[in-house]
Structures are given as C-alpha cells and as structure tokens.
Design a protein around this motif. Structure first.
Motif, PDB file in Angstrom:
ATOM      1  N   LEU A   4       0.840  -1.201   0.000  1.00 25.77           N
ATOM      2  CA  LEU A   4       0.000   0.000   0.000  1.00 25.77           C
ATOM      3  C   LEU A   4       0.869   1.242   0.000  1.00 25.77           C
ATOM      4  O   LEU A   4       1.917   1.292   0.655  1.00 25.77           O
ATOM      5  CB  LEU A   4      -0.888   0.026   1.246  1.00 25.77           C
ATOM      6  N   LEU A   5       0.421   2.256  -0.725  1.00 23.32           N
ATOM      7  CA  LEU A   5       1.119   3.532  -0.747  1.00 23.32           C
ATOM      8  C   LEU A   5       0.679   4.388   0.438  1.00 23.32           C
ATOM      9  O   LEU A   5      -0.478   4.314   0.872  1.00 23.32           O
ATOM     10  CB  LEU A   5       0.805   4.275  -2.047  1.00 23.32           C
ATOM     11  N   SER A   6       1.574   5.228   0.911  1.00 22.06           N
ATOM     12  CA  SER A   6       1.233   6.164   1.980  1.00 22.06           C
ATOM     13  C   SER A   6       0.365   7.282   1.402  1.00 22.06           C
ATOM     14  O   SER A   6       0.334   7.499   0.189  1.00 22.06           O
ATOM     15  CB  SER A   6       2.503   6.757   2.589  1.00 22.06           C
ATOM     16  N   ASP A   7      -0.312   8.021   2.278  1.00 19.50           N
ATOM     17  CA  ASP A   7      -1.124   9.149   1.824  1.00 19.50           C
ATOM     18  C   ASP A   7      -0.269  10.156   1.063  1.00 19.50           C
ATOM     19  O   ASP A   7      -0.706  10.706   0.056  1.00 19.50           O
ATOM     20  CB  ASP A   7      -1.812   9.834   3.008  1.00 19.50           C
ATOM     21  N   ARG A   8       0.930  10.382   1.526  1.00 18.06           N
ATOM     22  CA  ARG A   8       1.841  11.326   0.867  1.00 18.06           C
ATOM     23  C   ARG A   8       2.183  10.840  -0.548  1.00 18.06           C
ATOM     24  O   ARG A   8       2.172  11.613  -1.498  1.00 18.06           O
ATOM     25  CB  ARG A   8       3.108  11.494   1.692  1.00 18.06           C
ATOM     26  N   ASP A   9       2.502   9.550  -0.673  1.00 14.98           N
ATOM     27  CA  ASP A   9       2.824   8.986  -1.986  1.00 14.98           C
ATOM     28  C   ASP A   9       1.628   9.056  -2.933  1.00 14.98           C
ATOM     29  O   ASP A   9       1.771   9.355  -4.121  1.00 14.98           O
ATOM     30  CB  ASP A   9       3.312   7.542  -1.866  1.00 14.98           C
ATOM     31  N   ILE A  10       0.451   8.789  -2.393  1.00 16.32           N
ATOM     32  CA  ILE A  10      -0.770   8.840  -3.209  1.00 16.32           C
ATOM     33  C   ILE A  10      -0.966  10.250  -3.747  1.00 16.32           C
ATOM     34  O   ILE A  10      -1.216  10.444  -4.944  1.00 16.32           O
ATOM     35  CB  ILE A  10      -2.000   8.376  -2.400  1.00 16.32           C
ATOM     36  N   GLN A  11      -0.849  11.236  -2.885  1.00 21.20           N
ATOM     37  CA  GLN A  11      -1.040  12.625  -3.318  1.00 21.20           C
ATOM     38  C   GLN A  11       0.006  13.036  -4.354  1.00 21.20           C
ATOM     39  O   GLN A  11      -0.306  13.727  -5.325  1.00 21.20           O
ATOM     40  CB  GLN A  11      -1.028  13.575  -2.122  1.00 21.20           C
ATOM     41  N   ALA A  12       1.249  12.609  -4.154  1.00 28.03           N
ATOM     42  CA  ALA A  12       2.315  12.945  -5.107  1.00 28.03           C
ATOM     43  C   ALA A  12       2.037  12.325  -6.474  1.00 28.03           C
ATOM     44  O   ALA A  12       2.178  12.987  -7.508  1.00 28.03           O
ATOM     45  CB  ALA A  12       3.669  12.473  -4.575  1.00 28.03           C
ATOM     46  N   LYS A  13       1.628  11.068  -6.482  1.00 28.40           N
ATOM     47  CA  LYS A  13       1.351  10.392  -7.748  1.00 28.40           C
ATOM     48  C   LYS A  13       0.093  10.955  -8.409  1.00 28.40           C
ATOM     49  O   LYS A  13       0.039  11.107  -9.620  1.00 28.40           O
ATOM     50  CB  LYS A  13       1.229   8.886  -7.536  1.00 28.40           C
ATOM     51  N   LEU A  14      -0.903  11.259  -7.613  1.00 25.07           N
ATOM     52  CA  LEU A  14      -2.143  11.813  -8.150  1.00 25.07           C
ATOM     53  C   LEU A  14      -1.906  13.182  -8.783  1.00 25.07           C
ATOM     54  O   LEU A  14      -2.526  13.508  -9.804  1.00 25.07           O
ATOM     55  CB  LEU A  14      -3.173  11.908  -7.026  1.00 25.07           C
ATOM     56  N   SER A  15      -0.997  13.948  -8.242  1.00 31.59           N
ATOM     57  CA  SER A  15      -0.715  15.278  -8.790  1.00 31.59           C
ATOM     58  C   SER A  15      -0.080  15.196 -10.183  1.00 31.59           C
ATOM     59  O   SER A  15      -0.089  16.175 -10.925  1.00 31.59           O
ATOM     60  CB  SER A  15       0.186  16.071  -7.847  1.00 31.59           C
ATOM     61  N   GLN A  16       0.435  14.034 -10.539  1.00 38.74           N
ATOM     62  CA  GLN A  16       1.054  13.837 -11.849  1.00 38.74           C
ATOM     63  C   GLN A  16       0.064  13.328 -12.897  1.00 38.74           C
ATOM     64  O   GLN A  16       0.412  13.182 -14.063  1.00 38.74           O
ATOM     65  CB  GLN A  16       2.232  12.860 -11.732  1.00 38.74           C
ATOM     66  N   LEU A  17      -1.165  13.039 -12.464  1.00 38.95           N
ATOM     67  CA  LEU A  17      -2.196  12.532 -13.371  1.00 38.95           C
ATOM     68  C   LEU A  17      -3.302  13.565 -13.515  1.00 38.95           C
ATOM     69  O   LEU A  17      -3.892  13.989 -12.527  1.00 38.95           O
ATOM     70  CB  LEU A  17      -2.814  11.244 -12.813  1.00 38.95           C
ATOM     71  N   SER A  18      -3.586  13.963 -14.736  1.00 36.86           N
ATOM     72  CA  SER A  18      -4.716  14.869 -14.919  1.00 36.86           C
ATOM     73  C   SER A  18      -5.995  14.046 -15.025  1.00 36.86           C
ATOM     74  O   SER A  18      -5.990  12.915 -15.502  1.00 36.86           O
ATOM     75  CB  SER A  18      -4.518  15.731 -16.160  1.00 36.86           C
ATOM     76  N   ASP A  19      -7.064  14.602 -14.548  1.00 37.56           N
ATOM     77  CA  ASP A  19      -8.411  14.017 -14.653  1.00 37.56           C
ATOM     78  C   ASP A  19      -8.678  12.837 -13.715  1.00 37.56           C
ATOM     79  O   ASP A  19      -9.738  12.231 -13.793  1.00 37.56           O
ATOM     80  CB  ASP A  19      -8.735  13.604 -16.091  1.00 37.56           C
ATOM     81  N   TRP A  20      -7.744  12.477 -12.852  1.00 39.05           N
ATOM     82  CA  TRP A  20      -7.975  11.408 -11.883  1.00 39.05           C
ATOM     83  C   TRP A  20      -8.212  12.037 -10.512  1.00 39.05           C
ATOM     84  O   TRP A  20      -7.566  13.017 -10.157  1.00 39.05           O
ATOM     85  CB  TRP A  20      -6.780  10.457 -11.807  1.00 39.05           C
ATOM     86  N   THR A  21      -9.148  11.447  -9.755  1.00 41.44           N
ATOM     87  CA  THR A  21      -9.433  11.954  -8.417  1.00 41.44           C
ATOM     88  C   THR A  21      -9.415  10.812  -7.414  1.00 41.44           C
ATOM     89  O   THR A  21      -9.666   9.649  -7.761  1.00 41.44           O
ATOM     90  CB  THR A  21     -10.806  12.660  -8.359  1.00 41.44           C
ATOM     91  N   LEU A  22      -9.145  11.171  -6.185  1.00 44.69           N
ATOM     92  CA  LEU A  22      -9.140  10.207  -5.090  1.00 44.69           C
ATOM     93  C   LEU A  22     -10.539  10.135  -4.504  1.00 44.69           C
ATOM     94  O   LEU A  22     -11.123  11.163  -4.136  1.00 44.69           O
ATOM     95  CB  LEU A  22      -8.130  10.645  -4.028  1.00 44.69           C
ATOM     96  N   VAL A  23     -11.076   8.927  -4.440  1.00 41.90           N
ATOM     97  CA  VAL A  23     -12.385   8.693  -3.843  1.00 41.90           C
ATOM     98  C   VAL A  23     -12.227   7.524  -2.877  1.00 41.90           C
ATOM     99  O   VAL A  23     -12.165   6.367  -3.299  1.00 41.90           O
ATOM    100  CB  VAL A  23     -13.452   8.373  -4.916  1.00 41.90           C
TER     101      VAL A  23
END
Length: 93
Positions: A4-23
C-alpha cells in the motif's frame, strides 16, 4: 503482494495525473464520449493493457460516459499498480 502507498505517496502520484481523483481508497477517471458506441470502443481499448498487467479496473458505462475506478483489492487500497494502470488509461483517452 503489492505494498500500500502512503497518503503522501498517493497525493504525489495523483498530482502527476490529470483528470484522476481520489475517492476513498480508489482513484477514478470519468470521460464523456459522443455516444454509446464511442464509450464502448474506449472500454474495449482497456482490455489488452489490463490483461497484460493482470490489473483490471472497475468500470461503469452510462450511455456516453465511462467511469474507471482503480484500487488493488487484495491489499485493500492503492498501490503502484493502480497508478501504472492509470497512466496507461490516460494515454488511451
């Protein structure tokens, strides 16, 4: 088993993807097409990369709208596999 990724890692990776959101414990992507046929054509493009990766998205099709959700179910959250598949899906759309 994937880690599992940490919350910090998730946010960092999500910031590199356009149009994807965390739910919750998933990342989601919504795309609207001109009609049902185009939406299904997009979904069909997901089959080969998902099979090759052994990682399958959850899909919702509503006429011309497709919602793709990714989570690594056997680990109970988000892993590197989800973000790798998200990058692949983003490249297809």
């Amino acid at each position: 088993m994937a880690t599992l990724l940490s919350d910090r890692d998730i946010q960092a990776k999500l910031s590199q993807l356009s149009d994807w959101t965390l739910v919750g414990k998933t990342i989601t992507f919504t795309r609207t097409f001109k009609d049902f046929v185009a939406a299904v054509d997009f979904v069909n493009q997901l089959v080969e990369p998902a099979e090759a990766a052994g990682h399958h998205p959850d899909l919702q099709i509503s006429y011309n709208r497709v919602v793709v959700s990714l989570s690594t179910h056997d680990t109970g959250g988000l892993t590197e596999k989800d973000f790798a598949m998200a990058e692949t899906i983003s490249a297809l759309s």
